[in-house]
Design an enzyme around this catalytic site. Structure first.
Site, PDB file in Angstrom:
ATOM      1  N   HIS A  54      15.145  48.855 -56.445  1.00  0.00           N
ATOM      2  CA  HIS A  54      16.435  48.674 -57.377  1.00  0.00           C
ATOM      3  C   HIS A  54      16.856  49.721 -57.593  1.00  0.00           C
ATOM      4  O   HIS A  54      16.052  51.118 -58.094  1.00  0.00           O
ATOM      5  CB  HIS A  54      16.782  47.386 -58.309  1.00  0.00           C
ATOM      6  CG  HIS A  54      16.028  47.505 -59.439  1.00  0.00           C
ATOM      7  ND1 HIS A  54      14.759  47.462 -59.422  1.00  0.00           N
ATOM      8  CD2 HIS A  54      17.115  48.005 -60.775  1.00  0.00           C
ATOM      9  CE1 HIS A  54      14.727  47.519 -61.465  1.00  0.00           C
ATOM     10  NE2 HIS A  54      16.017  47.640 -61.618  1.00  0.00           N
ATOM     11  N   HIS A  56      18.022  51.510 -60.281  1.00  0.00           N
ATOM     12  CA  HIS A  56      18.410  51.376 -61.538  1.00  0.00           C
ATOM     13  C   HIS A  56      17.409  52.704 -62.040  1.00  0.00           C
ATOM     14  O   HIS A  56      16.518  52.847 -60.841  1.00  0.00           O
ATOM     15  CB  HIS A  56      18.116  50.414 -62.443  1.00  0.00           C
ATOM     16  CG  HIS A  56      18.936  49.510 -62.710  1.00  0.00           C
ATOM     17  ND1 HIS A  56      18.437  47.428 -63.284  1.00  0.00           N
ATOM     18  CD2 HIS A  56      20.495  48.951 -62.626  1.00  0.00           C
ATOM     19  CE1 HIS A  56      19.688  47.416 -63.298  1.00  0.00           C
ATOM     20  NE2 HIS A  56      20.783  48.189 -62.746  1.00  0.00           N
ATOM     21  N   ASP A  58      15.386  53.951 -64.204  1.00  0.00           N
ATOM     22  CA  ASP A  58      13.907  53.945 -64.915  1.00  0.00           C
ATOM     23  C   ASP A  58      13.373  53.233 -63.553  1.00  0.00           C
ATOM     24  O   ASP A  58      11.533  52.640 -63.539  1.00  0.00           O
ATOM     25  CB  ASP A  58      14.030  53.117 -65.523  1.00  0.00           C
ATOM     26  CG  ASP A  58      14.302  51.499 -65.827  1.00  0.00           C
ATOM     27  OD1 ASP A  58      15.224  51.284 -64.982  1.00  0.00           O
ATOM     28  OD2 ASP A  58      13.261  50.646 -65.965  1.00  0.00           O
ATOM     29  N   HIS A  59      13.018  52.919 -62.191  1.00  0.00           N
ATOM     30  CA  HIS A  59      13.066  52.770 -61.159  1.00  0.00           C
ATOM     31  C   HIS A  59      12.686  53.566 -60.283  1.00  0.00           C
ATOM     32  O   HIS A  59      11.699  53.837 -59.385  1.00  0.00           O
ATOM     33  CB  HIS A  59      13.542  51.467 -60.586  1.00  0.00           C
ATOM     34  CG  HIS A  59      13.087  50.615 -61.164  1.00  0.00           C
ATOM     35  ND1 HIS A  59      11.819  49.881 -61.478  1.00  0.00           N
ATOM     36  CD2 HIS A  59      13.513  50.232 -62.774  1.00  0.00           C
ATOM     37  CE1 HIS A  59      11.518  49.154 -62.469  1.00  0.00           C
ATOM     38  NE2 HIS A  59      13.074  49.479 -63.459  1.00  0.00           N
ATOM     39  N   HIS A 112      19.161  40.743 -60.982  1.00  0.00           N
ATOM     40  CA  HIS A 112      19.741  41.959 -61.727  1.00  0.00           C
ATOM     41  C   HIS A 112      20.466  42.613 -61.001  1.00  0.00           C
ATOM     42  O   HIS A 112      21.193  43.244 -61.767  1.00  0.00           O
ATOM     43  CB  HIS A 112      18.124  42.284 -61.882  1.00  0.00           C
ATOM     44  CG  HIS A 112      18.376  43.850 -62.787  1.00  0.00           C
ATOM     45  ND1 HIS A 112      17.952  43.398 -64.413  1.00  0.00           N
ATOM     46  CD2 HIS A 112      17.329  45.062 -62.464  1.00  0.00           C
ATOM     47  CE1 HIS A 112      17.689  44.926 -64.610  1.00  0.00           C
ATOM     48  NE2 HIS A 112      17.407  45.457 -63.435  1.00  0.00           N
ATOM     49  N   ASP A 131      11.999  44.075 -61.351  1.00  0.00           N
ATOM     50  CA  ASP A 131      12.715  43.898 -62.643  1.00  0.00           C
ATOM     51  C   ASP A 131      13.794  41.927 -62.314  1.00  0.00           C
ATOM     52  O   ASP A 131      14.289  41.795 -62.984  1.00  0.00           O
ATOM     53  CB  ASP A 131      14.351  44.443 -62.867  1.00  0.00           C
ATOM     54  CG  ASP A 131      13.714  45.606 -63.886  1.00  0.00           C
ATOM     55  OD1 ASP A 131      12.573  46.093 -64.234  1.00  0.00           O
ATOM     56  OD2 ASP A 131      14.091  46.551 -64.219  1.00  0.00           O
ATOM     57  N   HIS A 169       8.301  45.941 -66.107  1.00  0.00           N
ATOM     58  CA  HIS A 169       7.950  46.237 -66.932  1.00  0.00           C
ATOM     59  C   HIS A 169       7.157  45.222 -67.530  1.00  0.00           C
ATOM     60  O   HIS A 169       6.765  44.523 -67.033  1.00  0.00           O
ATOM     61  CB  HIS A 169       8.998  45.957 -67.780  1.00  0.00           C
ATOM     62  CG  HIS A 169      10.999  46.609 -67.738  1.00  0.00           C
ATOM     63  ND1 HIS A 169      10.778  47.979 -68.180  1.00  0.00           N
ATOM     64  CD2 HIS A 169      11.615  46.562 -66.253  1.00  0.00           C
ATOM     65  CE1 HIS A 169      11.777  48.803 -67.674  1.00  0.00           C
ATOM     66  NE2 HIS A 169      11.869  47.865 -66.673  1.00  0.00           N
TER      67      HIS A 169
HETATM   68 FE    FE Z   1      13.809  48.538 -65.144  1.00  0.00          FE
HETATM   69 ZN    ZN Z   2      16.708  47.306 -63.288  1.00  0.00          ZN
END
Ligand code: FE
Ligand code: ZN
Length: 253
Positions: A54, A56, A58-59, A112, A131, A169
């Site tokens: 996805h 975001h 942090d990915h 999410h 996530d 995570h």
């Molecule tokens: Fe994340």
């Molecule tokens: Zn995320």
């Protein structure tokens, strides 16, 4: 050739995964490039492809650097294309590629984010959930509805119970504290919480875990269990409603 899966801690609590199989090496998510490059170099591997769950940051924060360095094929959800680094292949639910143990099927798990994909390797018996489903938890519902997230978790619930779940995570310890508030009497949960504590004390990741164990302990997957509804004072309510209540409580936990 069975898959070799390498778990790479990134940023503060993200995981990226290298999957080495008959088709070469594939990366699931790229939170940051440096630890991924280090893991590849330590093994003398090059990167062939990259699957994004996805949009975001942090990915995907390391995607551009990895593509520049390795010329890897970047794939991710078509529905989030406008928010992602350029894709070589845009994927939708059911898209599949690879052979043997490397065969990969995209599963749409919105909630999410609206385009979130999980990547299932049916022949290898593993799923990368980003996530969506997480160890003893699930991602916060940012873009979709709680009902949508419940439907997504139901799709993952339906995979073979021996499937190993790799999530995006390391949240297991805080998820464990919350899970005990929903099902304090669940003995499988109590046992798992102790195991998670031991793993984290030893500095080890809590992933992967079998779907069967998640089904027995993850309160978000157990919203359809009468005892969970009863614990919340929601006996007789729909699983989606019970899930929404659990997610609501977690948001303010
Ligand atoms: Fe994340
Ligand atoms: Zn995320």
């Amino acid at each position: 050739m069975p898959l070799e899966i390498v778990t790479i801690p990134c940023l503060s609590d993200n995981y990226a995964y290298l999957v080495n199989g008959p088709d070469g090496v594939c990366l699931i998510d790229a939170p940051e490039a440096a630890p991924i490059i280090a893991a590849l170099e330590a093994r003398g591997w090059t990167l062939g492809s990259l699957l994004i769950t996805h949009h975001h940051h942090d990915h995907v924060g390391g995607v551009a650097e990895l593509r520049d360095r390795y010329g890897c094929k970047v794939m991710g959800p078509e529905a989030e294309q406008d928010k992602l680094p350029p894709l070589d292949l845009a994927l939708t639910d059911g898209d599949a590629g690879g052979e043997g143990d490397a065969r990969t099927v995209a599963i749409a798990v919105p909630g999410h984010t609206l385009g979130h994909l999980a990547y299932h390797f049916p022949n290898a018996g593993v799923v990368f959930t980003g996530d969506s489903l997480m160890a003893l938890g699930c991602g916060r519902v940012f873009e979709g509805t709680k009902e949508m997230m419940w439907e997504s978790l139901c799709r993952l619930k339906a995979l073979p119970p021996e499937t190993l779940v790799y999530s995006g995570h390391e949240y297991a310890q805080s998820n464990a504290r919350f899970a005990l508030t929903i099902e304090p009497e669940n003995e499988a949960l109590q046992t798992r919480v102790q195991h998670i504590g031991a793993l984290r004390s030893a500095g080890r990741p809590t992933v992967p875990v079998s779907l069967a164990e998640e089904l027995a302990t993850n309160p978000f997957l157990r919203a359809d269990q009468p005892e969970v509804a009863a614990n919340l004072g929601l006996s007789g309510a729909s699983p989606a409603k019970v899930f929404a209540e659990i997610r609501q409580r977690k948001d303010t936990f």
